[in-house]
Structure formats: structure tokens, C-alpha cells
Scaffold this active site. Structure first.
Site, PDB file in Angstrom:
ATOM      1  N   ARG A  68       0.841  -1.207   0.000  1.00 16.38           N
ATOM      2  CA  ARG A  68       0.000   0.000   0.000  1.00 16.38           C
ATOM      3  C   ARG A  68       0.872   1.251   0.000  1.00 16.38           C
ATOM      4  O   ARG A  68       0.596   2.209  -0.722  1.00 16.38           O
ATOM      5  CB  ARG A  68      -0.932   0.012   1.211  1.00 16.38           C
ATOM      6  CG  ARG A  68      -1.978  -1.089   1.200  1.00 16.38           C
ATOM      7  CD  ARG A  68      -2.859  -1.051   2.434  1.00 16.38           C
ATOM      8  NE  ARG A  68      -3.722   0.127   2.466  1.00 16.38           N
ATOM      9  CZ  ARG A  68      -4.480   0.470   3.498  1.00 16.38           C
ATOM     10  NH1 ARG A  68      -4.456  -0.254   4.602  1.00 16.38           N
ATOM     11  NH2 ARG A  68      -5.247   1.544   3.444  1.00 16.38           N
ATOM     12  N   CYS A  91      -1.516   5.832   9.462  1.00 13.81           N
ATOM     13  CA  CYS A  91      -1.863   4.606   8.734  1.00 13.81           C
ATOM     14  C   CYS A  91      -2.869   4.984   7.658  1.00 13.81           C
ATOM     15  O   CYS A  91      -2.676   5.946   6.935  1.00 13.81           O
ATOM     16  CB  CYS A  91      -2.414   3.564   9.689  1.00 13.81           C
ATOM     17  SG  CYS A  91      -3.817   4.150  10.681  1.00 13.81           S
TER      18      CYS A  91
END
Length: 278
Positions: free
Chosen positions: A177, A235
Site C-alpha cells: 500500500r 496509517c
């Protein structure tokens, strides 16, 4: 008090003021709780209790913090008093909402808060006592609080700190990611330019348990090149970032800043640069 508690310790724990919170997430989380949970545990909902979701994630991200006043109402409804010893668990090795609940409870001012190492799986493996259905408990007196105690950073803070090179911004998402190979949750793949990637999963051993404080301390000192101060952790939406903050606390570091909006806010905000790795 150590921020992590093992299932063996919890199994043999006896105190009148123990409150266990089940912080599992997902569409079936509430139903899963009703079907089976650690005996006495009370269900806490990520979207409703640990966040105050707004209309536009470009301003606040997918899981913005609720106000301390609203969280106080949640705590009252859950029967959590000022002297409560609170243990939180989930079924994602503490990475999903248990660590977020720990961060919020500690930031609210509770001293005795711990995350169950290994979560639901460890509790099952250690043959802890389970129950089904609703638990009964009384509401607690409302605790008044105006501010979070732990430091948080805004999008503008992150941008300024990166420009001045005065903080290390850590992205704890999975490496694929961060690299921008694909994005399973947010709208755009990639990362904040200048952020470094230390996946939260590296806080755990092969059994899904937290590494020892000594190993975590050595690891982060090495990864941060002996500069474990001035950290901003993020995050996707400010939830899993708390897993790394928990790990750092477990290792004895001071609590770093949490960028609550995280990638879900940055990637949606118009005009913000997005980095990818080939």
C-alpha cells in the site's frame, strides 16, 4: 503498568474493578460478539464509539476522533468508572481497534489500560472462559474531560514537519500500500512524500504476539537511526497507527504524535502530492 497483558495473566487476574472490552470490527462484529466473547466483556464499536465519522473524509479521514465529551458518554454507557482497570481485545492481534481503544482511554486519562496480547485467538488457545449474548452492567458516573492528553498532528502539521525536516513521519500500512501497488480501502494508492514505511505487522512475532520490549526497542532505535524522538505515526485512518504507538510504549519510548486523518485524509485532500515507488 505494562500496556500489554497476556491471556495467561488475564485468565488468572482477579479484581473488582476489571472491565474487558471487545473491540472486534467488521460488518458482523456485533453479531460475533453476541455469539461468543470473553466472559464479562462489553462490546465497543469502532465506528460509533471510537470515532465520529464526518461527511467528507478529506477533512478528518475515515475515522476522526470523537470529542472527549462524547467519548465520556460512551464510557458512562459502558459502565467504565475512573478507577477501572480496562483490558481491550480484538481478533486482529490488537492492530484494528483494540490499540485505538487503548490510545483513546489512555489519552482520556485512564492509568490502568492494557491490550490483550494475541487477542481473541490467544484467549481461545489458553482456554479462557467465554460467554454469549448481552452482558449486564450498570452505567457509570460521567467523567468530565475537555482535551485528549496524547499529542495529535493535523494534515498541516505533517506537511510543515516534513518541509522543515523536524519530524519523522511513519506510515505503518502494509508495504504494498505504501509503495502504491494497490489500495484496498482508500481511493488513491501511494504514500505521503517523505514518510517512511514501517509496517505495524513488524511489531509482532510469527505467532501474532508482540515482540518483547527489549527487541522492539532495539528494532526501532535501529530503524530510526538512533533518533526515536519527534515521531508522527499514521496509517489509513488513524486506527492501525495506534498499534505502533502501543508497541513504542511497550518498548519504553515516549508517546509519539498520532496523525488521525492519515492517508484517508491526505489522499482525498485536493492539491496534496502523492508519492509512489516503482
Amino acid at each position: 503498568m505494562a500496556p500489554i497483558i497476556s491471556s495467561s495473566e488475564l485468565k488468572n487476574f482477579s479484581t473488582n474493578n476489571l472491565t474487558i472490552l471487545d473491540a472486534r470490527t467488521g460488518k458482523e462484529a456485533r453479531q460475533n460478539y453476541l455469539e461468543k466473547h470473553i466472559k464479562g466483556a462489553r462490546f465497543i464499536d469502532l465506528d460509533k464509539d471510537l470515532a465520529e465519522i464526518g461527511e467528507d473524509a478529506a477533512f478528518g479521514g475515515r475515522h476522526p476522533l470523537p470529542t472527549p465529551e462524547k467519548f465520556a458518554e460512551t464510557l458512562s454507557d459502558l459502565g467504565i468508572a475512573e478507577n477501572s482497570h480496562i483490558v481491550v481485545y480484538d481478533d486482529k492481534n490488537g492492530s484494528n481497534a483494540a490499540a485505538r481503544a487503548w490510545w483513546m482511554l489512555k489519552s482520556f486519562g485512564f492509568e490502568n489500560v492494557q491490550v490483550l496480547d494475541g487477542g481473541m485467538q490467544a484467549a481461545q488457545k489458553n482456554n479462557m472462559e467465554f460467554a454469549s449474548g448481552e452482558e449486564t452492567f450498570e452505567k457509570a458516573e460521567l467523567i468530565k474531560k475537555e482535551n485528549w492528553n496524547f499529542p495529535v498532528s493535523s494534515l498541516e502539521d505533517v506537511e510543515n514537519e516534513l518541509k522543515s525536516n523536524s519530524s519523522t513521519v511513519i506510515d505503518v500500512r502494509d508495504a504494498y500500500r505504501y509503495r502504491g501497488e494497490s489500495e484496498p480501502i482508500d481511493l488513491v494508492a501511494g504514500h505521503i512524500p517523505g514518510a517512511v514505511n514501517i509496517p505495524f505487522s513488524e511489531n509482532l512475532d510469527e505467532n501474532g504476539l508482540f515482540l518483547s520490549p527489549e527487541v522492539l526497542k532495539e528494532k526501532y532505535i535501529r530503524l530510526l537511526q538512533n533518533k526515536p524522538e519527534n515521531l508522527i505515526i499514521h496509517c489509513g485512518s488513524g486506527v492501525t497507527a495506534c498499534h505502533t504507538i502501543l508497541a513504542l510504549a511497550h518498548a519504553g519510548f515516549k508517546i509519539p504524535n498520532l496523525y488521525v486523518g492519515s492517508w484517508s485524509e491526505w489522499s482525498r485532500r485536493e492539491g496534496k502530492e502523492i508519492a509512489k515507488e516503482a
